[in-house]
Design a protein around this motif. Structure first.
Motif, PDB file in Angstrom:
ATOM      1  N   ARG B 387       0.713  -1.076  -0.097  1.00 42.05           N
ATOM      2  CA  ARG B 387      -0.111  -0.060  -0.096  1.00 42.05           C
ATOM      3  C   ARG B 387       1.022   1.137   0.068  1.00 42.05           C
ATOM      4  O   ARG B 387       0.673   2.124  -0.651  1.00 42.05           O
ATOM      5  CB  ARG B 387      -0.962  -0.072   1.215  1.00 42.05           C
ATOM      6  CG  ARG B 387      -1.690   1.301   1.341  1.00 42.05           C
ATOM      7  CD  ARG B 387      -2.542   1.155   2.535  1.00 42.05           C
ATOM      8  NE  ARG B 387      -4.013   0.258   2.099  1.00 42.05           N
ATOM      9  CZ  ARG B 387      -4.834   0.015   2.670  1.00 42.05           C
ATOM     10  NH1 ARG B 387      -5.269   0.537   3.928  1.00 42.05           N
ATOM     11  NH2 ARG B 387      -5.732  -0.875   2.448  1.00 42.05           N
ATOM     12  N   ILE B 389       3.881   1.526  -1.108  1.00 41.98           N
ATOM     13  CA  ILE B 389       4.703   1.900  -2.204  1.00 41.98           C
ATOM     14  C   ILE B 389       3.493   2.409  -3.430  1.00 41.98           C
ATOM     15  O   ILE B 389       3.953   3.356  -4.046  1.00 41.98           O
ATOM     16  CB  ILE B 389       5.053   0.469  -2.655  1.00 41.98           C
ATOM     17  CG1 ILE B 389       6.485   0.004  -1.821  1.00 41.98           C
ATOM     18  CG2 ILE B 389       5.827   0.297  -4.038  1.00 41.98           C
ATOM     19  CD1 ILE B 389       6.980  -1.428  -2.115  1.00 41.98           C
ATOM     20  N   PHE B 390       2.517   1.765  -3.405  1.00 41.57           N
ATOM     21  CA  PHE B 390       1.579   2.424  -4.424  1.00 41.57           C
ATOM     22  C   PHE B 390       1.359   3.762  -4.344  1.00 41.57           C
ATOM     23  O   PHE B 390       1.138   4.454  -5.008  1.00 41.57           O
ATOM     24  CB  PHE B 390       0.450   1.327  -4.557  1.00 41.57           C
ATOM     25  CG  PHE B 390       0.779   0.160  -5.205  1.00 41.57           C
ATOM     26  CD1 PHE B 390       1.354  -0.004  -6.378  1.00 41.57           C
ATOM     27  CD2 PHE B 390       0.435  -1.241  -4.646  1.00 41.57           C
ATOM     28  CE1 PHE B 390       1.651  -1.141  -7.089  1.00 41.57           C
ATOM     29  CE2 PHE B 390       0.863  -2.262  -5.139  1.00 41.57           C
ATOM     30  CZ  PHE B 390       1.444  -2.222  -6.472  1.00 41.57           C
ATOM     31  N   LEU B 391       1.074   4.099  -3.045  1.00 43.94           N
ATOM     32  CA  LEU B 391       0.623   5.320  -2.544  1.00 43.94           C
ATOM     33  C   LEU B 391       1.891   6.432  -2.977  1.00 43.94           C
ATOM     34  O   LEU B 391       1.771   7.380  -3.567  1.00 43.94           O
ATOM     35  CB  LEU B 391       0.526   5.678  -0.945  1.00 43.94           C
ATOM     36  CG  LEU B 391      -0.971   4.929  -0.740  1.00 43.94           C
ATOM     37  CD1 LEU B 391      -1.193   5.251   0.735  1.00 43.94           C
ATOM     38  CD2 LEU B 391      -2.123   5.776  -1.411  1.00 43.94           C
ATOM     39  N   LEU B 393       3.942   5.941  -5.426  1.00 47.50           N
ATOM     40  CA  LEU B 393       4.086   5.851  -6.864  1.00 47.50           C
ATOM     41  C   LEU B 393       2.921   6.902  -7.288  1.00 47.50           C
ATOM     42  O   LEU B 393       2.864   7.522  -8.190  1.00 47.50           O
ATOM     43  CB  LEU B 393       3.559   4.511  -7.174  1.00 47.50           C
ATOM     44  CG  LEU B 393       3.925   4.135  -8.856  1.00 47.50           C
ATOM     45  CD1 LEU B 393       5.388   4.404  -9.262  1.00 47.50           C
ATOM     46  CD2 LEU B 393       3.439   2.734  -9.200  1.00 47.50           C
ATOM     47  N   ILE B 394       1.857   6.836  -6.526  1.00 46.47           N
ATOM     48  CA  ILE B 394       0.620   7.647  -7.140  1.00 46.47           C
ATOM     49  C   ILE B 394       0.913   9.130  -6.819  1.00 46.47           C
ATOM     50  O   ILE B 394       0.636  10.025  -7.834  1.00 46.47           O
ATOM     51  CB  ILE B 394      -0.782   7.480  -6.388  1.00 46.47           C
ATOM     52  CG1 ILE B 394      -1.073   5.986  -7.050  1.00 46.47           C
ATOM     53  CG2 ILE B 394      -1.737   8.345  -6.380  1.00 46.47           C
ATOM     54  CD1 ILE B 394      -2.344   5.337  -6.584  1.00 46.47           C
ATOM     55  N   MET B 397       3.500  10.151  -9.266  1.00 45.13           N
ATOM     56  CA  MET B 397       2.895  10.696 -10.590  1.00 45.13           C
ATOM     57  C   MET B 397       2.275  12.097 -10.548  1.00 45.13           C
ATOM     58  O   MET B 397       2.301  12.675 -11.524  1.00 45.13           O
ATOM     59  CB  MET B 397       1.808   9.389 -10.768  1.00 45.13           C
ATOM     60  CG  MET B 397       2.262   8.449 -11.755  1.00 45.13           C
ATOM     61  SD  MET B 397       1.241   6.994 -11.824  1.00 45.13           S
ATOM     62  CE  MET B 397      -0.090   8.038 -12.474  1.00 45.13           C
ATOM     63  N   ILE B 398       1.339  12.230  -9.441  1.00 47.21           N
ATOM     64  CA  ILE B 398       0.424  13.438  -9.586  1.00 47.21           C
ATOM     65  C   ILE B 398       1.472  14.532  -9.449  1.00 47.21           C
ATOM     66  O   ILE B 398       1.379  15.620  -9.993  1.00 47.21           O
ATOM     67  CB  ILE B 398      -0.529  13.384  -8.326  1.00 47.21           C
ATOM     68  CG1 ILE B 398      -1.463  12.349  -8.417  1.00 47.21           C
ATOM     69  CG2 ILE B 398      -1.190  14.505  -8.034  1.00 47.21           C
ATOM     70  CD1 ILE B 398      -2.432  12.328  -7.095  1.00 47.21           C
ATOM     71  N   ILE B 401       2.934  15.290 -12.892  1.00 42.48           N
ATOM     72  CA  ILE B 401       1.866  15.808 -13.806  1.00 42.48           C
ATOM     73  C   ILE B 401       1.405  17.340 -13.546  1.00 42.48           C
ATOM     74  O   ILE B 401       1.611  18.265 -14.344  1.00 42.48           O
ATOM     75  CB  ILE B 401       0.595  15.205 -13.719  1.00 42.48           C
ATOM     76  CG1 ILE B 401       0.935  13.632 -14.478  1.00 42.48           C
ATOM     77  CG2 ILE B 401      -0.607  15.852 -14.395  1.00 42.48           C
ATOM     78  CD1 ILE B 401      -0.348  12.771 -14.075  1.00 42.48           C
ATOM     79  N   SER B 404       4.311  19.395 -14.546  1.00 43.73           N
ATOM     80  CA  SER B 404       4.309  19.643 -16.262  1.00 43.73           C
ATOM     81  C   SER B 404       3.145  20.685 -16.403  1.00 43.73           C
ATOM     82  O   SER B 404       3.456  21.295 -17.467  1.00 43.73           O
ATOM     83  CB  SER B 404       3.897  18.264 -16.475  1.00 43.73           C
ATOM     84  OG  SER B 404       3.146  18.287 -17.928  1.00 43.73           O
ATOM     85  N   ILE B 405       2.014  20.545 -15.736  1.00 39.39           N
ATOM     86  CA  ILE B 405       0.859  21.774 -15.875  1.00 39.39           C
ATOM     87  C   ILE B 405       1.434  23.127 -15.608  1.00 39.39           C
ATOM     88  O   ILE B 405       1.347  23.741 -16.443  1.00 39.39           O
ATOM     89  CB  ILE B 405      -0.224  21.205 -15.271  1.00 39.39           C
ATOM     90  CG1 ILE B 405      -0.709  20.035 -15.768  1.00 39.39           C
ATOM     91  CG2 ILE B 405      -1.007  22.434 -15.247  1.00 39.39           C
ATOM     92  CD1 ILE B 405      -1.927  19.396 -15.001  1.00 39.39           C
ATOM     93  N   GLY B 407       4.827  24.108 -15.773  1.00 37.06           N
ATOM     94  CA  GLY B 407       5.584  24.333 -16.888  1.00 37.06           C
ATOM     95  C   GLY B 407       5.053  24.654 -18.155  1.00 37.06           C
ATOM     96  O   GLY B 407       5.368  25.789 -18.786  1.00 37.06           O
TER      97      GLY B 407
END
Lengths: 229, 418
Positions: B387, B389-391, B393-394, B397-398, B401, B404-405, B407
């Motif tokens: 749990r 690790i996935f959190l 990762l998320i 990711m966010i 992103i 990027s926005i 930028g």
């Protein structure tokens, strides 16, 4: 032919557009049915999908959308391998030194960006979503064949597979979809969005933006100004 | 004359007997002249329906040889006395009367005289048919309806809630009739229908399990075992029925109705109550086994089991699938296999065999994982790590992103600036 008709140039071949349609359909179907399966197992959602279908039926729906996604990915591989455009597009979307320079320059080095068929963000989108989908398909297959899987892997690994394909996978999918939709419709300079996903074609304005876009002319009488990639 | 003189006593005897027997119908007819005549009754009393008696009631009544004053005190002429006296069925039906008075229906300690069910409430007052008569109120087919006159809480004075204040005595007629024991195509003989009196008895309500059933679960198991012999033998050999549990639990062990319910015993093998779900058995087991306290009391280790809803098996059963795995798939139902205290290798082989009934390719590794997860156990181990690790990762990711926005907008700003 009216001369007022805005010229539209082919950016994506029809097979790519159709693949994208099927991808959209299958991903939406998988997200929806996946959420239903999660809701059955978790009381957190406060919603009981078994009022409509049984668990097995939701599972079958999920599996069939998964098969659709798997076939689309297979088609995409074959398209890349055995068609000229597919092969060319794949070579264009492979990461290269320019991307590294662009990444180092955080995407602000215009001279680098303008010379490429695909921008850094497009490449990132393709590869991140592509890898994500392939991982989802693989973990989904491992879950489908859970008896064989559990016979050969450890419980810990199966929990990671289950977690990746389950709620966290769904969350990642939603985040990637939102990001992708932002890139297509809301990104500065692109709002209110492009229609290239609809018919694979772009306008003159977009054509100018994509210097390296394929310039096949939609109307044969029109000489166009596109530059075949 | 001499002949007449010799015959006179005999003739007098004949006349006397004739007159005596003729009085019975004549008396009853006298009563019925008024009591079977609705118009006349309406003129005489404000409650004509209460006193109305069908003129032919004796044709079908088991009491057709008893005249009116056999049960009622002789009212003399009309107007009758205000009170004729209570009917005394017990004068003839002594045993039934004693049973009735000793049971909850007739015992003044449990129910007031006014609200207590009387003989006529079940048997009718005048038109008393044989219980074998399909029109009788106590015929097996009508018995549930008769009992639920009071036991089904309706908008009436004499419902069980008004009488006893016990909601659990509310047994709707439809509930009984939905049960397998009342409506079972396999039971062709009506007399074998398992209706109220078969379990609760008739007058004293104590013949079978009506009396002290709370304190004597053996009675109930034995009673069910009269028909369900093999199930009862299996059940009596399992942990739920063992002396160990019964002695620890105030001599009350689990018994048949704890899982199957008393009245709505469904036809569906897996449907233990009227809920739609097919996964009721899991829920039923977890009523006790989810509790750390109860597990600690009866098992060697206090360990509440989490619902198997978290697994595919649980979701499938709760989701309404009829082909699924629940507690009984491994533990059985009445025989209740227990794996506690057995040799580990033997248990492993046993579990592989159990899993193999649905998963033919299951191998040793398939069953190496813990079968029952205690509450909170998963979160402390691998799943918890997964749990995090996935959190992470998320969140990463966010963050990318969002960067990027940011930028994109910064580029827009620079473009406009230039």
């Amino acid at each position: 032919m009216s001369s007022e008709t805005p010229k539209r140039y082919i950016r994506f071949q029809k097979p790519v557009v159709i693949q994208h349609y099927i991808l959209m359909l299958s991903v939406l179907g998988l997200m929806f049915s996946g959420y239903m399966l999660y809701s059955i197992k978790s009381a957190e959602t406060g919603f009981d999908p078994t009022d409509y279908f049984s668990y097995s039926l939701w599972e079958q729906i999920h599996i069939w959308f998964g098969i659709l996604l798997g076939l689309t990915i297979l088609w995409h591989f074959l398209y890349i391998l055995f068609t000229l455009y597919g092969h060319s597009d794949f070579l264009h979307i492979l990461p290269n030194k320019s991307d590294l320079k662009s990444l180092i320059g955080l995407g602000f080095r215009k001279s680098v960006i303008k010379k490429r068929r695909f921008g850094l963000q497009e490449k990132l989108t393709y590869w991140i979503i592509g890898v994500y989908l392939i991982l989802m398909v693989i973990t989904g297959l491992l879950q489908y064949a859970n008896v064989y899987t559990v016979n050969y892997i450890s419980r810990s690994l199966y929990i990671y597979i289950d977690g990746f394909h389950g709620m966290y996978g769904l969350l990642m999918g939603i985040i990637l979809t939102v990001w992708h939709l932002y890139s297509i419709f809301l990104k500065p300079g692109r709002f209110p969005g492009t229609l290239s996903w609809w018919d694979g074609k772009i306008s003159s304005e977009e054509m100018n933006r994509y210097q390296e876009a394929r310039g096949e002319i939609t109307d044969e009488s029109d000489t166009g100004t596109g530059n075949p990639g | 004359m001499s002949h007449i003189g010799k015959l006179l006593p005999f003739l007098l005897l004949i006349v006397g007997v004739t007159i005596t027997y003729a009085q019975v119908p004549e008396n009853d007819n006298r009563c019925l002249d008024c009591h079977s005549n609705s118009t006349q009754l309406a003129a005489l009393t404000e409650q004509p329906e209460r006193f109305h008696i069908p003129s032919d009631f004796k044709d079908q009544s088991v009491h057709n040889e008893i005249n009116c004053i056999g049960c009622h005190a002789d009212p003399g002429g009309y107007p009758h006395p205000e009170v004729l006296g209570l009917l005394q069925c017990g004068n003839c039906h002594k045993n039934e009367s004693e049973d009735y008075l000793s049971g909850p229906h007739g015992n003044p300690l449990t129910v007031s005289l006014e609200l207590a069910p009387k003989c006529g409430d079940c048997h009718n007052v005048h038109l008393i048919r044989k219980s074998s008569n399909v029109l009788s109120k106590v015929h097996v087919k009508n018995e549930a309806k008769t009992c639920t006159q009071c036991h089904e809480i309706k908008d009436q004075k004499r419902n069980i809630l008004n009488i006893t204040n016990r909601v659990d005595y509310d047994i709707p007629n439809r509930t009984i009739k939905k049960g397998i024991h009342f409506f079972n195509s396999k039971i062709s003989d009506n007399s074998n229908l398992l209706t109220c009196s078969r379990c609760h008895g008739v007058h004293s309500l104590s013949e079978k399990i009506g009396k002290n059933w709370l304190n004597d679960y053996l009675i109930e198991a034995d009673f069910c075992g009269e028909c369900h012999t093999s199930e009862t033998i299996s059940f009596k050999g399992n942990l739920h029925f063992s002396q160990k549990i019964s002695s620890l639990n105030g001599n009350i062990s689990l018994t048949c109705t704890d899982c199957h319910q008393e009245h709505l015993i469904s036809n569906d093998k897996y449907q233990y109550n009227e809920e739609k779900s097919a996964g009721q058995m899991t829920g039923k087991c977890l009523e006790c086994h989810q509790s750390v306290r109860i597990s600690g009391k009866f098992a060697q280790v206090a360990k509440g089991h989490s619902p198997n809803i978290d697994s595919f098996h649980g979701a499938s059963s709760i989701g309404g699938d009829l082909f699924f795995s629940d507690c009984s798939s491994c533990h059985g139902i009445h025989e209740l296999n227990s794996y506690t205290g057995r040799d580990k290798e033997e248990v492993k082989l046993d579990i592989i065999a159990k899993c193999g009934t649905c998963h033919p390719n299951a191998a040793a590794n398939f069953v190496s994982s813990p079968v029952h997860m205690a509450q909170g156990e998963l979160l402390d181990s691998e799943e918890s790590i997964a749990r995090y690790i996935f959190l992470a990762l998320i969140v990463t990711m966010i963050s990318l992103i969002v960067l990027s926005i940011i930028g994109d907008f910064y580029k827009l700003y620079l473009r406009k600036k230039n």
